[in-house]
Write a protein that holds these residues in place. Structure first.
Motif, PDB file in Angstrom:
ATOM      1  N   SER A 112       0.867  -1.168   0.000  1.00  0.00           N
ATOM      2  CA  SER A 112       0.000   0.000   0.000  1.00  0.00           C
ATOM      3  C   SER A 112       0.909   1.224   0.000  1.00  0.00           C
ATOM      4  N   GLU A 132      -1.758   4.245  11.519  1.00  0.00           N
ATOM      5  CA  GLU A 132      -2.515   3.415  10.571  1.00  0.00           C
ATOM      6  C   GLU A 132      -4.029   3.591  10.693  1.00  0.00           C
ATOM      7  N   THR A 135      -7.066   7.197   7.335  1.00  0.00           N
ATOM      8  CA  THR A 135      -7.128   6.890   5.909  1.00  0.00           C
ATOM      9  C   THR A 135      -7.725   8.079   5.168  1.00  0.00           C
ATOM     10  N   LYS A 145      -5.172   2.858  -3.677  1.00  0.00           N
ATOM     11  CA  LYS A 145      -4.630   2.143  -2.525  1.00  0.00           C
ATOM     12  C   LYS A 145      -5.681   1.950  -1.433  1.00  0.00           C
ATOM     13  N   GLU A 148      -7.758  -0.846  -2.652  1.00  0.00           N
ATOM     14  CA  GLU A 148      -7.023  -2.108  -2.552  1.00  0.00           C
ATOM     15  C   GLU A 148      -6.985  -2.621  -1.118  1.00  0.00           C
ATOM     16  N   GLU A 149      -6.790  -1.721  -0.150  1.00  0.00           N
ATOM     17  CA  GLU A 149      -6.800  -2.140   1.251  1.00  0.00           C
ATOM     18  C   GLU A 149      -8.165  -2.700   1.642  1.00  0.00           C
ATOM     19  N   THR A 165      -1.378  -8.786   4.554  1.00  0.00           N
ATOM     20  CA  THR A 165      -0.796  -7.638   5.239  1.00  0.00           C
ATOM     21  C   THR A 165      -0.530  -6.544   4.224  1.00  0.00           C
ATOM     22  N   ALA A 166      -1.074  -5.358   4.464  1.00  0.00           N
ATOM     23  CA  ALA A 166      -0.822  -4.200   3.607  1.00  0.00           C
ATOM     24  C   ALA A 166       0.243  -3.325   4.262  1.00  0.00           C
ATOM     25  N   ARG A 168       2.052   0.234   4.137  1.00  0.00           N
ATOM     26  CA  ARG A 168       1.944   1.592   3.597  1.00  0.00           C
ATOM     27  C   ARG A 168       3.347   2.205   3.486  1.00  0.00           C
ATOM     28  N   VAL A 220      -2.599  -3.743   8.654  1.00  0.00           N
ATOM     29  CA  VAL A 220      -1.954  -2.629   7.956  1.00  0.00           C
ATOM     30  C   VAL A 220      -0.815  -2.099   8.807  1.00  0.00           C
TER      31      VAL A 220
END
Length: 276
Positions: A112, A132, A135, A145, A148-149, A165-166, A168, A220
């Motif tokens: 991400s 985290e 957003t 992104k 996608e998350e 697992t994303a 960033r 994340v």
């Protein structure tokens, strides 16, 4: 593990392939650029059929994956029209994650971006360092992104053993790019990144840690160097860039304004490279 890496020819991809191999994993790269051989297969990730086939197995290369690292994307806005950036990146990520699900690959780390949490930070985040829980997308790359998350979080729930697992990532810097830090005393330097950066080799370490510590479900993590890319104290930068925004009482002198505390505390991440 036998691990597939999409975007293996990119800056972070190359470092990640090297780091995984150093840890003893077997790796096959999937990308449009590269030399076909035991460790690489040329795949057009915009073609779902190719992606699924590549993950299921490639004659003389592999007969299935234990895990996937998905890094492939158009890396920034501006390379193609904005809508095309979104369409390409979201489609490619869906192909990778859904093909992995269909192929029985239950351990996935996906790239991400800081763009999913406010970049280029023209509007102040609600608090600093930003973590985290925040957003916010401000361009089509960032919007992709965020989508996608959300997609990864849903797909992770489709099988009880699935782990996605994303990570960033902020701006990835390789060892040839350290000359840019000559501007570290300029408060305008890395302003859109709120001072952050990550060495590609440390970014790869974060991928390895996330992959090896994966647990079922979706998670994340921010990935940035624990200290900023500026020689100006972080509290001073926060006051200059975002007057009135709450700043953590325990913020370190040069601590990143994108929080890496979760990455360090849960995965044991320790950066090995510093521009200083």
């Amino acid at each position: 593990m036998f691990i597939g890496v999409t975007g293996s020819g990119g800056k972070l991809g190359r470092a990640t392939v090297a780091a995984l191999r150093e840890r003893g994993h077997n790796v096959v790269g999937f990308d449009l650029t590269g030399t076909p051989g035991p460790g690489f297969v040329r795949v057009d990730l915009t073609d779902y059929g190719q992606v699924l086939d590549a993950f299921l197995g490639v004659t003389a290369r592999h007969d299935g994956l234990d895990a996937l690292v998905h890094l492939a994307a158009l890396p920034v806005n501006g390379l193609v029209p904005d809508a095309a950036t979104f369409d390409n990146n979201v489609s490619v990520t869906f192909h990778a994650l859904f093909a992995a699900h269909r192929a029985g690959v239950r351990r996935i780390v996906s790239a991400s971006s800081i763009t999913a949490m406010g970049f280029p930070f023209e509007t102040a985040p609600p608090f600093l360092p930003v973590d985290e829980t925040y957003t916010q997308a401000n361009n089509t790359y960032g919007l992709g992104k965020v989508v996608e998350e959300a997609m990864a979080g849903q797909l992770a729930s489709w099988h009880p053993e699935s782990s996605i697992t994303a990570l960033r990532f902020t701006n990835v810097v390789d060892e040839t790019e350290y000359a840019t830090f000559e501007r570290a005393g300029d408060p305008g330097y890395r302003r859109d990144l709120i001072g952050t950066w990550i060495d590609a080799r440390d970014g790869a370490t974060a991928v390895v840690l996330a992959l090896e510590a994966a647990q079922p479900g979706f998670e994340v993590y921010n990935v940035a160097a624990p200290e900023s890319g500026l020689s100006i104290p972080s509290r001073e930068l926060a006051g200059r860039w975002f007057p009135g925004t709450p700043v953590a009482d325990d913020l370190g002198e040069f601590e990143s304004l994108v929080s890496t505390r979760k990455l360090r505390e849960r995965l044991g991440f320790v950066a090995q490279h510093d521009w200083r």
